[in-house]
Design an enzyme around this catalytic site. Sequence first.
Site, mmCIF file in Angstrom:
data_model
loop_
_atom_site.group_PDB
_atom_site.id
_atom_site.type_symbol
_atom_site.label_atom_id
_atom_site.label_comp_id
_atom_site.label_asym_id
_atom_site.label_seq_id
_atom_site.Cartn_x
_atom_site.Cartn_y
_atom_site.Cartn_z
ATOM 1 N N LEU A 15 -45.951 9.269 -12.989
ATOM 2 C CA LEU A 15 -46.938 10.278 -13.379
ATOM 3 C C LEU A 15 -46.284 11.437 -14.119
ATOM 4 O O LEU A 15 -46.917 12.101 -14.937
ATOM 5 C CB LEU A 15 -47.671 10.809 -12.146
ATOM 6 N N GLY A 16 -45.018 11.697 -13.804
ATOM 7 C CA GLY A 16 -44.305 12.796 -14.435
ATOM 8 C C GLY A 16 -42.833 12.745 -14.097
ATOM 9 O O GLY A 16 -42.428 12.112 -13.110
ATOM 10 N N GLN A 17 -42.035 13.409 -14.920
ATOM 11 C CA GLN A 17 -40.589 13.367 -14.701
ATOM 12 C C GLN A 17 -39.970 14.705 -15.069
ATOM 13 O O GLN A 17 -40.332 15.309 -16.091
ATOM 14 C CB GLN A 17 -39.963 12.251 -15.551
ATOM 15 N N GLY A 18 -39.072 15.197 -14.212
ATOM 16 C CA GLY A 18 -38.379 16.447 -14.464
ATOM 17 C C GLY A 18 -36.887 16.296 -14.269
ATOM 18 O O GLY A 18 -36.371 15.182 -14.085
ATOM 19 N N VAL A 23 -42.326 11.920 -10.299
ATOM 20 C CA VAL A 23 -43.567 11.829 -9.547
ATOM 21 C C VAL A 23 -44.208 10.475 -9.853
ATOM 22 O O VAL A 23 -44.343 10.088 -11.019
ATOM 23 C CB VAL A 23 -44.531 12.971 -9.895
ATOM 24 N N LYS A 38 -43.445 12.743 -4.897
ATOM 25 C CA LYS A 38 -42.393 13.360 -5.698
ATOM 26 C C LYS A 38 -41.059 12.971 -5.080
ATOM 27 O O LYS A 38 -40.743 13.359 -3.949
ATOM 28 C CB LYS A 38 -42.558 14.883 -5.708
ATOM 29 N N ASP A 135 -43.220 28.724 -13.200
ATOM 30 C CA ASP A 135 -43.286 27.630 -14.176
ATOM 31 C C ASP A 135 -44.737 27.245 -14.452
ATOM 32 O O ASP A 135 -45.094 26.068 -14.457
ATOM 33 C CB ASP A 135 -42.492 26.418 -13.682
#
Length: 586
Positions: A15-18, A23, A38, A135
């Site tokens: 779903l997302g990456q940091g 995630v 996460k 953020d």
Amino acid sequence: MQSTPNYLWHAEDVLGQGATACVYKARNKKSGELVAVKVFNNASYLRPQEVQMREFEMLRKLNHKNIVKLFAVEETGTSKQKVLVMEYCSSGSLLNVLEDPANAFGLSESEFLIVLQCVVAGMNHLRENGIVHRDIKPGNIMRLMGEDGQSIYKLTDFGAARELDDDEKFVSVYGTEEYLHPDMYERAVLRKPQQKAYGVTVDLWSIGVTFYHAATGSLPFIPFGGPRRNKEIMYKITTEKPPGAIAGVQKQENGTIEWSYELPATCRLSAGLKGQLIPILANILEADQEKCWGFDQFFAETSDILHRIVVDVFSLQQASSHRIYIHSHNTTTKFLDAVFKQTNIAPHHQEYFFEGHLYELDPNLQAHNFCKTTENNPLTLLSAEPEDLVGVRYRDPALEYPKFVPKVDVVADCSTAKSAVGTAHQTLWIARSLLRCQELMLRGLHWVAGNLKTECLRILEQRRGAVSLLTCLQLTEVKTCVLYETVSGEGGTLALRELNEVKTRLQAVVEDLSQCSHDIFDYQGTLDGILAELVKHRQQAHEDKSIRQIEYCLEKMQLIHKQFKKARTCLRSPAQNRGRLGVCHF
């Protein structure tokens, strides 16, 4: 597949990456309930222990409908990686919404107000708990659909968050470049040494950039070549912004910066909402932390918008639509003044129609007792004085249409296709606005002409009453003359002379009334002709196929864009891409 004791997910369901975590979409092993997990990577464990634990502690502390919920903290079976199990937001993020070509020029007014309400409510809960997010950006504002079909937005990603009171400062740097406060940008992006401390207002700057992005579809501060390619100019724009300016763009290399104090013409928000929003943006997009509003004022001003009701007004002679944001307890007097500010039509010259009838507004009537209006069913405003035509104000979509380059480039072609689809959506929005304006004009004119016909009938009825009265007076005058003829002497002769003068005057009134009747009959005939023409024009408007043609064209463009996206995500050899993309161009 990866798992914790209670949850299971596939590595491809990202779903997302940091920098410190990914995630994934996951499911509860027993119930099958969808969640977001996460999963922290090895780099995250290089951070100090208190920093690693901070996000867990923050989420445990928070409980609000506009903040993503934390369900559990677990570990993976083999690597013992920490996993946050959180609420799954099925509709992606605000960034996904803004990347949809339909929102290339910003959200609709109704959706923007939902974003405003949700972000303000979520941030208020953070401040009540003494937390600064650090953020805030569209990618960290998740979206799901409520039972009523409306969006619900929730703040997420508290990896950079920390507890901080209004009067406290911090020195560590987090955030995303385009949304970062200039003081933090100087240190984090430009790597310039400085001893500045940062307060909670850094979140307000990020919120300001996010709101501008949501309202317009683009970032407020753009150097030539883009924020990531021209970082020094990006810093120059944000720090040298004049007071009151809400955007700055450099359109040529080494060129001057063009400042803007208004939202662009392509923005889909009404003038009424823009007038409320612009002062907020101007005061939170303030590089000087001492001059920036505090959260108390920010919450007060945004809540003021959210607690207003909307009255839709269509100015018939100006052919322009308006949305009047007013408090429910405000009276007609305040409303008329608000209309004057947008239309320049003086309160004593304003006359209103609603659903075909004159709409009388008592001066002391409160706004919550006004009739319920919508964009398609507004109060129709008629001015007692001549007014200049305004119409639907818009920027020609052709000016926004992207330029096509002859060489084939998967990424560039996909971006160009997306821009073209966005422009087509804007064209459709403008066309619908023009068609709605045409319908409101024809409908309003029909009401006015119909009202004039009714007024003519009322005058004719009064004329018939006057004629009856005159007939009685003439009969009385004849009887009086006969009576006075029997009277001898100078007095009788004088009285007869005066009666004859009365008779002459009565006859003149009869002739005037007769001419008035002829004039009214002629006027009624003219009104009948106008009404027939209006019916004809309204029928033609209903038969207009331009909207359907634009919609059909847009569907085809969306299919092409979809093909480009597929080509971009499934890159093959250059030769194969050229062959496939050649079909897309056709």
